[in-house]
Design a protein around this motif. Structure first.
Motif, PDB file in Angstrom:
ATOM      1  N   PHE A 147       0.813  -1.120   0.025  1.00 32.86           N
ATOM      2  CA  PHE A 147       0.093   0.075  -0.112  1.00 32.86           C
ATOM      3  C   PHE A 147       0.805   1.344  -0.093  1.00 32.86           C
ATOM      4  CE2 PHE A 147      -2.529  -3.267   1.905  1.00 32.86           C
ATOM      5  CZ  PHE A 147      -3.959  -3.212   1.179  1.00 32.86           C
ATOM      6  N   ARG A 194       3.397   3.375   9.940  1.00 35.76           N
ATOM      7  CA  ARG A 194       4.135   3.948   8.786  1.00 35.76           C
ATOM      8  C   ARG A 194       5.408   4.843   9.660  1.00 35.76           C
ATOM      9  NH1 ARG A 194       2.201   0.620   6.300  1.00 35.76           N
ATOM     10  NH2 ARG A 194       1.282   0.874   4.197  1.00 35.76           N
ATOM     11  N   GLU A 215      -5.776  -2.318  -3.115  1.00 35.84           N
ATOM     12  CA  GLU A 215      -4.971  -1.703  -4.210  1.00 35.84           C
ATOM     13  C   GLU A 215      -5.463  -1.511  -5.822  1.00 35.84           C
ATOM     14  OE1 GLU A 215      -2.544   0.005  -3.343  1.00 35.84           O
ATOM     15  OE2 GLU A 215      -0.554  -1.103  -3.074  1.00 35.84           O
ATOM     16  N   GLU A 253      -1.477  10.816   4.080  1.00 39.51           N
ATOM     17  CA  GLU A 253      -0.890   9.648   3.412  1.00 39.51           C
ATOM     18  C   GLU A 253      -0.859   8.300   4.347  1.00 39.51           C
ATOM     19  OE1 GLU A 253       1.689   8.521  -0.330  1.00 39.51           O
ATOM     20  OE2 GLU A 253       2.189  10.251   1.015  1.00 39.51           O
ATOM     21  N   GLN A 311      -2.624   4.620   3.976  1.00 45.84           N
ATOM     22  CA  GLN A 311      -1.893   3.519   3.778  1.00 45.84           C
ATOM     23  C   GLN A 311      -2.111   2.707   4.906  1.00 45.84           C
ATOM     24  OE1 GLN A 311       2.126   5.470   2.992  1.00 45.84           O
ATOM     25  NE2 GLN A 311       1.770   5.653   1.187  1.00 45.84           N
TER      26      GLN A 311
END
Length: 429
Positions: A41, A217, A245, A369, A373
């Motif tokens: 991702f 992340r 995706e 972002e 993700q």
């Protein structure tokens, strides 16, 4: 959604006989994750690819699995549990964090949100369980806090829920305060057990077995070097809209829909649409009047120095990830989210003015972002870690087939890396 119960355990298990007829179990078995299969991702994950990559965050589960066959209210089958997320761990549980909440669709519950919206701070843990056992879990947090002389500090607990009545005797009220306290006491940093554990034990996601999932992340130093982690309790969405995706996985994997084993239909009127497993394989998927029903609870954590209004902006990006996975915020779904920052908050003193840090708003985009993700990856991890389960009234929900997912992703050219060998999967009861 029910007889003497016996614990059905899988893998290396921590078993706690907290009550005479209930067992609490937590599986430590290995499992494939999205990144193992080459699905990322985008972005760089933290070391554990989990919400616990945010320093200080701890997660604990209590899992209840026992009984089989027809539902007998109060006795089983039991497929449920509790998950605890502690923003500053057990040692810092009394120290608040800046927080914000958001609901995409409000057909669900998360207690304690009014004070978060009013004061911008979260005090204590975030607990996640099934719809009918919120009261017992809330009681447990207060008593757990009182034992630590923190009853006032943690007096408005945050407890969220999703509905596990397809696989669980949900009207049996099987989660008791000791189970929630065990989830709190067992919370730890490091890798987080996913799948059919804790509050996610009996959940269903996009027509496959769902549960607990997590991801993280790590931003590059040029974007602040901050860590953002997500934990989901995944129990939402229709099969036909399921997407990974951009790949229409739900259209590629139309079989292995929920069904019941044996000859007797489920007793619940809500489950009248579920076909017999013996006939489901060669039949078209049945019309489900509750398609998309369920719920998803999502917790976002970060060490970025964000104020409550900035966390509100972050948590409002969560629905973008749900939409990418095929969720619509359907009418019968409780899609409720919470975000917090672990940046230090000054303790109350005689000073009237306290200083805290705040990231300039023009630098928020990388966190937006990262939220989208990590949320997508956490949802998929919840499904990948969840094995086929048979529960209440012998209803069977199948685990997402790893090989089928990989085949669909390859067909549409969306794998970013060669899949690594996945560990063997065993069916859960």
């Amino acid at each position: 959604m029910h007889t003497h119960q016996r614990p059905l355990l899988c893998g290396v298990v921590l078993s706690l006989l907290l009550l005479p007829s209930l067992a609490s179990a937590q599986s430590e078995r290995p499992r494939a994750r999205a990144r193992t299969l080459g699905i990322t991702f985008g972005g760089q994950s933290g070391p554990h690819d989990a919400i616990t990559d945010v320093p200080g965050v701890e997660v604990g589960h209590t899992t209840l699995i026992s009984g089989e066959g027809r539902v007998e209210r109060g006795k089983g089958p039991v497929r449920t549990g509790v998950t605890a997320v502690l923003p500053r761990g057990k040692d810092g549980v009394a120290q608040p964090v800046f927080a914000a909440t958001y609901a995409l669709n409000g057909n669900g519950e998360m207690t304690g949100t009014h004070w978060i919206q009013e004061g911008g701070q979260l005090f204590g843990p975030v607990m996640i369980t099934n719809t009918n056992d919120i009261g017992a879990v809330r009681e447990a947090v207060i008593s757990w806090a009182a034992d630590r002389d923190l009853a006032w500090d943690l007096g408005l607990p945050v407890v969220a829920e999703t509905w596990d009545g397809m696989l669980h005797d949900i009207y049996g009220f099987h989660v008791k305060p000791p189970h929630a306290r065990q989830a709190l006491d067992s919370a730890k940093a490091g890798p987080v057990v996913e799948g059919s554990v804790g509050g996610g034990t009996g959940m269903v996601c996009h027509g496959f077995k769902g549960g607990i999932g997590t991801a993280s992340r790590k931003l590059p130093e040029s974007e602040g070097g901050y860590t953002l982690g997500v934990l989901v309790q995944c129990n939402y969405g229709s099969r036909r809209l399921f997407s990974v995706e951009g790949v229409p996985v739900g259209e590629e994997l139309k079989d292995q829909m929920p069904c019941y084993v044996g000859t007797k239909k489920p007793d619940s009127p809500m489950m009248e649409w579920v076909p017999a497993c013996s006939t489901a394989k060669n039949a078209a998927p049945p019309a489900n009047p509750f398609e998309g029903a369920g719920s998803i609870i999502i917790v976002v954590a970060t060490d970025a120095p964000l104020l409550p209004h900035q966390l509100q902006r972050v948590v409002r990006r969560v629905p973008l990830a749900i939409a990418k996975m095929g969720g619509l915020g359907e009418n019968y779904s409780g899609d409720i989210f919470l975000a917090f920052s672990t940046q230090p908050i000054p303790s109350p003193t005689s000073a009237k003015v306290a200083s805290v840090s705040s990231l300039q708003s023009e630098y928020l985009n990388p966190l937006f972002e990262a939220t989208v993700q990590a949320t997508q990856e956490a949802i998929l991890n919840a499904m990948l870690a969840s094995d086929t389960m048979t529960g209440a009234d012998s209803i069977r929900v199948f685990g997402l087939p790893h090989d089928g997912l990989v085949k669909a992703m390859k067909k549409h050219g969306r794998l970013t890396a060669a899949p690594k060998p996945a560990p063997a999967r065993k069916a859960r009861p």
